[in-house]
Design a protein around this motif. Sequence first.
Motif, mmCIF file in Angstrom:
data_model
loop_
_atom_site.group_PDB
_atom_site.id
_atom_site.type_symbol
_atom_site.label_atom_id
_atom_site.label_comp_id
_atom_site.label_asym_id
_atom_site.label_seq_id
_atom_site.Cartn_x
_atom_site.Cartn_y
_atom_site.Cartn_z
ATOM 1 N N GLY A 17 0.819 -1.197 0.000
ATOM 2 C CA GLY A 17 0.000 0.000 0.000
ATOM 3 C C GLY A 17 0.855 1.250 0.000
ATOM 4 N N PRO A 18 0.205 2.409 -0.061
ATOM 5 C CA PRO A 18 0.951 3.671 -0.121
ATOM 6 C C PRO A 18 1.901 3.868 1.056
ATOM 7 C CG PRO A 18 -1.398 4.040 -0.470
ATOM 8 C CD PRO A 18 -1.228 2.601 -0.105
ATOM 9 N N GLN A 19 1.556 3.341 2.211
ATOM 10 C CA GLN A 19 2.410 3.514 3.386
ATOM 11 C C GLN A 19 3.777 2.847 3.208
ATOM 12 O OE1 GLN A 19 -0.323 1.567 3.294
ATOM 13 N NE2 GLN A 19 0.283 -0.439 4.075
ATOM 14 N N ASP A 20 3.910 1.974 2.210
ATOM 15 C CA ASP A 20 5.181 1.306 1.936
ATOM 16 C C ASP A 20 5.850 1.820 0.661
ATOM 17 O OD1 ASP A 20 4.971 -0.378 4.174
ATOM 18 O OD2 ASP A 20 3.686 -1.755 3.061
ATOM 19 N N SER A 21 5.298 2.858 0.065
ATOM 20 C CA SER A 21 5.846 3.406 -1.170
ATOM 21 C C SER A 21 6.730 4.608 -0.858
ATOM 22 C CB SER A 21 4.703 3.840 -2.099
ATOM 23 O OG SER A 21 5.216 4.601 -3.169
ATOM 24 N N PRO A 22 8.050 4.499 -1.052
ATOM 25 C CA PRO A 22 8.926 5.638 -0.740
ATOM 26 C C PRO A 22 8.562 6.874 -1.553
ATOM 27 C CG PRO A 22 10.197 3.795 -1.634
ATOM 28 C CD PRO A 22 8.792 3.337 -1.537
ATOM 29 N N GLY A 23 8.178 6.686 -2.807
ATOM 30 C CA GLY A 23 7.809 7.833 -3.635
ATOM 31 C C GLY A 23 6.577 8.545 -3.110
ATOM 32 N N PHE A 24 5.560 7.775 -2.740
ATOM 33 C CA PHE A 24 4.336 8.374 -2.210
ATOM 34 C C PHE A 24 4.609 9.075 -0.881
ATOM 35 C CE2 PHE A 24 0.336 8.090 0.238
ATOM 36 C CZ PHE A 24 -0.460 8.876 -0.587
ATOM 37 N N LEU A 25 5.387 8.444 -0.024
ATOM 38 C CA LEU A 25 5.719 9.069 1.261
ATOM 39 C C LEU A 25 6.535 10.345 1.062
ATOM 40 C CD1 LEU A 25 6.513 5.884 3.364
ATOM 41 C CD2 LEU A 25 4.525 7.395 3.595
ATOM 42 N N LEU A 26 7.483 10.313 0.138
ATOM 43 C CA LEU A 26 8.271 11.506 -0.152
ATOM 44 C C LEU A 26 7.360 12.625 -0.659
ATOM 45 C CD1 LEU A 26 11.015 12.888 -0.287
ATOM 46 C CD2 LEU A 26 11.302 11.903 -2.577
ATOM 47 N N TRP A 27 6.406 12.283 -1.513
ATOM 48 C CA TRP A 27 5.444 13.247 -2.021
ATOM 49 C C TRP A 27 4.679 13.902 -0.865
ATOM 50 C CZ3 TRP A 27 3.975 16.075 -5.967
ATOM 51 C CH2 TRP A 27 2.670 16.525 -6.050
ATOM 52 N N ARG A 28 4.174 13.083 0.054
ATOM 53 C CA ARG A 28 3.390 13.607 1.174
ATOM 54 C C ARG A 28 4.243 14.468 2.104
ATOM 55 N NH1 ARG A 28 -0.894 10.014 3.771
ATOM 56 N NH2 ARG A 28 -1.070 11.986 4.851
#
Length: 157
Positions: A17-28
């Motif tokens: 899920g998004p909580q494991d996506s470095p790109g998504f976390l960096l975006w947030r």
Amino acid sequence: MTRASSSPALGSKVSSGPQDSPGFLLWRVTLRWQRRITAALGPLELTHVQFVLLAAVWWLSDHADAPSGLPSQRQVADHAAVDVMMTSQVLRLLERRNLVTRALDPGDARVKRLTVTDAGSRLAQRAVAVVEAADAEFFSTVSKPEQLLDVLRHLAD
């Protein structure tokens, strides 16, 4: 299709899920940080990009490689890693606010050399202090700031 039941290694194509996506976390994280910086700069009547470019001109004025000692618009754009056309537009606005001056390079009419005015220098110094304070607060929960800086430096290259 089944979902991974445990967190995949960074760089893996499968994510739980998004909580494991470095790109998504960096975006947030980037969006949260940008909101904080924007709020901090608001009272100084500077946008984030105006701050970055004003601070770049101010800093490069003491570190420019040009014979004149004045940075060029290209050097400022490269230093800030932003588009040259946007840099020109924002610097034009900063010039109208009497924070920087732009002049043709005597040796190359295609090059604009930049100078920070006294008002621009004072504002740049205040803004840097404001942004550094906002950064310190935002990153205050990071237990190993030097490791974070190492990771960010690595990713920025």
